[in-house]
Design a protein around this motif. Structure first.
Motif, mmCIF file in Angstrom:
data_model
loop_
_atom_site.group_PDB
_atom_site.id
_atom_site.type_symbol
_atom_site.label_atom_id
_atom_site.label_comp_id
_atom_site.label_asym_id
_atom_site.label_seq_id
_atom_site.Cartn_x
_atom_site.Cartn_y
_atom_site.Cartn_z
ATOM 1 N N LEU A 480 57.300 66.469 51.006
ATOM 2 C CA LEU A 480 58.011 65.396 50.221
ATOM 3 C C LEU A 480 58.372 66.000 48.655
ATOM 4 N N LYS A 481 59.453 66.166 47.913
ATOM 5 C CA LYS A 481 59.489 66.381 46.666
ATOM 6 C C LYS A 481 59.314 65.214 45.663
ATOM 7 N N THR A 482 58.097 64.630 45.692
ATOM 8 C CA THR A 482 57.891 63.443 44.764
ATOM 9 C C THR A 482 56.438 63.634 44.285
ATOM 10 N N ASP A 483 56.141 62.803 43.259
ATOM 11 C CA ASP A 483 54.971 62.581 42.578
ATOM 12 C C ASP A 483 53.886 61.823 43.225
ATOM 13 N N LEU A 484 53.238 62.267 44.093
ATOM 14 C CA LEU A 484 52.162 61.478 44.610
ATOM 15 C C LEU A 484 50.819 61.135 43.841
ATOM 16 N N THR A 485 50.915 60.151 43.314
ATOM 17 C CA THR A 485 49.525 59.734 42.736
ATOM 18 C C THR A 485 48.925 58.503 43.211
ATOM 19 N N PHE A 486 47.446 58.488 43.051
ATOM 20 C CA PHE A 486 46.979 57.476 43.566
ATOM 21 C C PHE A 486 47.115 56.043 42.631
ATOM 22 N N LYS A 487 47.271 55.226 43.552
ATOM 23 C CA LYS A 487 47.708 53.702 42.930
ATOM 24 C C LYS A 487 46.661 52.874 43.195
ATOM 25 N N MET A 488 45.830 52.170 41.779
ATOM 26 C CA MET A 488 44.882 51.395 42.213
ATOM 27 C C MET A 488 45.418 50.094 43.061
ATOM 28 N N HIS A 489 44.504 49.357 43.701
ATOM 29 C CA HIS A 489 44.899 47.945 44.139
ATOM 30 C C HIS A 489 45.474 47.065 43.309
ATOM 31 N N GLU A 490 46.579 46.239 43.477
ATOM 32 C CA GLU A 490 47.012 45.102 42.579
ATOM 33 C C GLU A 490 45.644 44.276 42.181
ATOM 34 N N ASN A 491 45.726 43.907 40.988
ATOM 35 C CA ASN A 491 44.885 43.037 40.317
ATOM 36 C C ASN A 491 44.411 41.781 40.851
ATOM 37 N N TYR A 492 45.208 41.236 41.534
ATOM 38 C CA TYR A 492 45.196 39.965 42.112
ATOM 39 C C TYR A 492 44.288 40.200 43.462
ATOM 40 N N PHE A 493 44.641 41.044 43.954
ATOM 41 C CA PHE A 493 43.549 41.223 45.228
ATOM 42 C C PHE A 493 42.239 41.819 44.924
ATOM 43 N N GLU A 494 42.062 42.395 43.760
ATOM 44 C CA GLU A 494 40.584 42.878 43.429
ATOM 45 C C GLU A 494 40.119 41.454 42.811
ATOM 46 N N LYS A 495 40.639 40.545 41.962
ATOM 47 C CA LYS A 495 40.114 39.575 41.601
ATOM 48 C C LYS A 495 39.714 38.498 42.598
ATOM 49 N N GLU A 496 40.610 38.314 43.593
ATOM 50 C CA GLU A 496 40.297 37.171 44.670
ATOM 51 C C GLU A 496 39.031 37.703 45.523
ATOM 52 N N TYR A 497 39.053 39.149 45.650
ATOM 53 C CA TYR A 497 37.851 39.694 46.458
ATOM 54 C C TYR A 497 36.732 39.370 45.731
ATOM 55 N N GLU A 498 36.657 39.462 44.216
ATOM 56 C CA GLU A 498 35.600 39.204 43.227
ATOM 57 C C GLU A 498 35.072 37.773 43.435
ATOM 58 N N ILE A 499 35.923 36.899 43.368
ATOM 59 C CA ILE A 499 35.749 35.295 43.849
ATOM 60 C C ILE A 499 35.299 35.031 44.940
ATOM 61 N N LYS A 500 35.829 35.658 45.889
ATOM 62 C CA LYS A 500 35.277 35.500 47.368
ATOM 63 C C LYS A 500 33.516 35.933 47.259
ATOM 64 N N GLU A 501 33.203 37.170 46.609
ATOM 65 C CA GLU A 501 31.803 37.542 46.473
ATOM 66 C C GLU A 501 31.168 36.704 45.935
ATOM 67 N N PHE A 502 31.629 36.166 44.838
ATOM 68 C CA PHE A 502 30.825 35.377 43.996
ATOM 69 C C PHE A 502 30.529 33.938 44.780
ATOM 70 N N LEU A 503 31.302 33.460 45.496
ATOM 71 C CA LEU A 503 31.156 32.289 46.343
ATOM 72 C C LEU A 503 30.072 32.254 47.206
ATOM 73 N N ALA A 504 30.399 33.706 48.037
ATOM 74 C CA ALA A 504 29.437 33.756 49.110
ATOM 75 C C ALA A 504 28.085 34.087 48.746
ATOM 76 N N SER A 505 27.909 34.844 47.598
ATOM 77 C CA SER A 505 26.632 35.327 47.194
ATOM 78 C C SER A 505 25.832 34.262 46.427
ATOM 79 N N ARG A 506 26.527 33.622 45.525
ATOM 80 C CA ARG A 506 25.940 32.605 44.501
ATOM 81 C C ARG A 506 25.635 31.306 45.318
#
Length: 778
Positions: A480-506
């Motif tokens: 493929l002739k394209t710029d293949l760069t690593f893309k971070m996960h969308e911010n919403y999914f990251e934040k949702e996971y952090e919220i889940k972790e907070f509720l479960a652990s705290r």
């Protein structure tokens, strides 16, 4: 599905030049997955034609005969228990040292006599299921001839994965497989031999009442059938591909099905005169060929002789009209039924047959009359004097429209990654039965009928046909002739996971996963009325949810059976005014006596959640939502920076008591996208004090109707340069009063505080509290 290479060879010109072992690796890549290849005859050796020259009964064992058998060169003593042995009979002999079924035959003493070999029945040679007696060979065979020269025992049996043929009804028969093999190996597919049928006779009486479910029904009457015994070569073919030989007539219907993929059925004409295709009645019963009395429903199609049922269409015939040994006249059926109807019927009956499996794949209606003409061709080889007693009766209930597809050369090149010559494209498609017209920029392709039943419908399908036969391995891979760069996960999914972790652990909350729609039976059972009316499942009347907490209540019901309190949460989608929105729902369920405590815990979770992720304060105000299943007096809106981000509710006693007695259920719903989008307050950190600080704890007493927010507002008005910070340590509720324990941090950036300073702070704070109408524990 098992395929016989011996059978395939009959349909391909110069088939002896094909490597029938190596072929199947390429077949897997080009067409369908091959699960295994078995070499038949490799487990048999030294089995020859022999003649019984003497036959005497065993003096003590009546079931045995003492034989002398010759292979034309040597004579052998054989002990045999077959009922059909007799002097002069020719039969297959396994000599000592020979092998059948992978077992080497040795000389042994049986019932006091030495036996020097074995005369074989069909099942012992593995070429049929017959064990009633030894195989009787033709008298004109030369003694000593290897049995493999007499019968087509050597064969290659290929097993093809059925799942890879789901969209290819044309491959559910040997002729369709042969077409693919011919195309893969660049050989010529021979035309199928059939016969022409007369048109000057009377037609059969056929009444199709289920026109929408019977696309085509062909019938023919045949008389003067004198030979109904299946020859050994056909028995071997059926045995090798996993079917049992019954009689010539029945076997030929199965052979046509195995050859063309078109199921057929033969009825005894002594029983069948007027054919009616009609629906069954609800709860009607019928005994099928396997002698099982089956309960039917009104969606199943039946074949009837006037009013008497003679078969279940596309699935199995019945006992009343089956072919007998003395049958000399038959009514032949070749029909195409609706695939969905057959699949539902077979599932309802729990009866999937070789016929129903093929009908489920959407068969080609044009194959029905061809199957009858092919049947007559084969039957005539063994019954040359048979009589055609009717016209080919043909009831058509489908429109025979041409399937024409245009494919541009540019699109073909884009998909394949390279340009393919016109002659290559034409050769590939023509070998598969397509008709191709080449124009300057495109191909106009007529799709054969056997590929037009839900298989080839668009130009992409044609590209697939060309590509697979061209060979995927022959297509040059291009990076493929394209710029293949690593893309971070969308911010919403990251934040949702952090919220889940907070509720479960705290807070030790358990995450659950619910469906997008309400459980209608749960709503009805608990007298819950919802405003949303978007129904997604008409059968169960399930409604798309607009309140995530309501979807979590069934989990509370189930868990209350084993637990006293249940604390769960979920982040998921709800539908509000046909718009998808994402919410965080938290449900806390406990004993009714702990309602106030649990309610305050819910508020604490909200406050800490907002503080942890946004560094902001929370305000609770009375909500005006009109949801009837929430307590009117305890509804709260959750505000952050004067923006409503969610609600805090208590499920009404009526609904809660339906779920579990003496319990309370508190729900929190936060619009998660709005919450994540809130800007986070960034604290400016101060330099650590050079001088020591002191903590002072005070307990403020107020009435039970007060809120901490009111207390906090009073404390904020307390003016003292030495108060650095304060936090709420806890709330104690008793009778009609609340006690708020507050910890103050006091100190100075210029000096160490003296006892006098601390006393002044204490007295000033007590005076401030009392001046504002509150009490303080001194």
């Amino acid at each position: 599905m098992k395929i016989s290479c011996n059978r395939l060879k009959k349909y391909i010109k110069n088939s002896e030049t094909i490597d029938w072992i190596k072929l199947w690796d390429k077949f897997t890549i080009r067409t369908a997955e091959v699960e295994g290849v078995e070499i038949k005859g490799s487990d048999m050796s030294d089995v020859v034609v022999a003649k019984i020259v003497e036959c005497e009964k065993h003096p003590k064992k009546d079931k045995y005969n003492i034989l002398k058998v010759t292979d034309g060169t040597n004579t052998y003593d054989i002990l045999c228990g077959a009922p059909n042995v007799r002097k002069g009979l020719l039969a297959p002999l396994v000599k000592v040292g020979g092998m059948v079924g992978g077992i080497t035959i040795t000389a042994k003493k049986i019932a006091g006599f030495d036996s020097e070999g074995m005369l074989c029945a069909g099942d012992e040679l593995g070429i049929s299921t017959d064990h009633e007696g030894i195989i009787e060979l033709s008298d004109d065979l030369v003694l000593g001839t290897d049995i493999k020269e007499v019968f087509p025992i050597n064969d290659i049996i290929v097993e093809i994965d059925n799942k890879s043929l789901t969209n290819r009804p044309d491959l559910w028969g040997h002729y369709g497989i042969a077409r693919e093999v011919a195309a893969i190996t660049n050989h010529e597919l021979l035309p199928l031999e059939t016969v022409e049928l007369p048109t000057n006779l009377n037609s059969l009486v056929v009444n199709v009442k289920t026109q929408e479910l019977c696309k085509r029904y062909c019938g023919l009457k045949i008389n003067n059938i004198t030979e109904n015994k299946t020859p050994m070569d056909l028995q071997i073919f059926l045995q090798y591909v996993g079917m049992r030989s019954i009689s010539l007539i029945v076997d030929l219907t199965n052979i046509i099905m195995l050859e063309l993929g078109q199921p057929m059925h033969a009825y005894d004409s002594r029983v069948v005169n007027d054919i009616v295709v009609d629906f069954a009645k609800e709860d009607e019963t019928y005994t099928t060929l396997d002698s099982i009395n089956r309960k039917l429903n009104k969606e199943i199609v039946l074949i009837k002789n006037k009013k008497e049922t003679i078969g279940i269409a596309g699935i199995m015939g019945g006992l009343s009209s089956e072919i007998e040994n003395d049958t000399t006249s038959l009514t032949l059926e070749s029909a195409v039924f609706d695939s969905t109807c057959i699949r539902k019927g077979a599932t309802f009956l729990g009866l999937r047959t070789e016929a129903s499996i093929r009908y489920e794949k959407s068969l080609d209606p044009t194959m029905a009359p061809i199957a009858i003409k092919r049947f007559i061709k084969l039957l005539k080889e063994y019954n040359p004097n048979l009589e055609i007693a009717s016209n080919l009766t043909d009831v058509c209930n489908y429109s025979e429209e041409e399937n024409i597809i245009e494919l541009t050369k540019e699109k073909l090149a884009v998909y394949m990654g390279e340009y393919v010559k016109d002659e290559v494209v034409v050769n590939i498609l023509t070998s598969l039965g397509f008709t191709v017209t080449v124009e300057e920029t495109k191909y106009i392709i007529k799709v054969p009928t056997w590929r037009s039943t839900k298989d080839i419908t668009m130009d992409a399908d044609i590209i697939e046909e060309i590509s697979r036969m061209y060979g995927y391995e022959n297509i040059t891979p291009v990076p493929l002739k394209t710029d293949l760069t690593f893309k971070m996960h969308e911010n919403y999914f990251e934040k949702e996971y952090e919220i889940k972790e907070f509720l479960a652990s705290r807070y030790s909350l358990s995450e659950v996963n619910s469906y997008l729609w309400y459980d209608s039976s749960f709503l009805k059972q608990n007298d819950i009325i919802v405003d949303n009316t978007t129904v997604v499942n008409k059968k169960d009347n399930n409604i798309l949810r607009d309140d995530l907490s309501l979807s979590l209540l069934p989990f509370i019901t189930k868990n209350f059976k084993n637990m006293n309190n249940v604390n769960i949460f979920e982040i998921a989608t709800v539908i509000k005014k046909d718009i998808n929105e994402k919410y965080l729902s938290i449900v806390l369920a406990n004993d009714i006596s702990l309602l106030e405590k649990t309610y305050n815990e819910a508020k604490e979770i909200i406050v800490e959640l907002v503080k942890r992720f946004k560094n902001k304060d929370v305000t609770f105000i009375k909500s005006n939502n009109n949801l009837s299943y929430y307590d009117e007096t305890l509804k709260k809106d959750i505000l952050v920076d004067n923006i409503k981000i969610g609600t805090l509710n208590v499920v009404t006693n009526k609904v809660t008591n339906n779920i579990a007695k003496k319990k309370s259920i508190i729900t929190i719903d936060i619009e998660i996208t709005k919450f994540i989008d809130l800007p986070k307050t960034i604290y400016k950190f101060k330099e650590l004090p050079k001088y020591p600080t002191v903590t002072l704890d005070y307990t403020v007493i107020s009435d039970s109707l007060s809120k901490y927010e009111d207390i906090s507002n009073i404390i904020n008005k307390f003016a003292s340069e030495f108060v650095l910070d304060y936090t709420l340590k806890g709330i104690f509720i008793k009778d009609d009063s609340k006690k708020y324990t507050i910890k103050f941090t006091v100190g100075s950036s210029n000096r160490t505080l003296t006892n006098e300073d601390l006393t002044n702070i204490k007295d000033s704070f007590i005076n401030h509290i009392e001046t504002n109408g509150l009490e303080i524990v001194k």
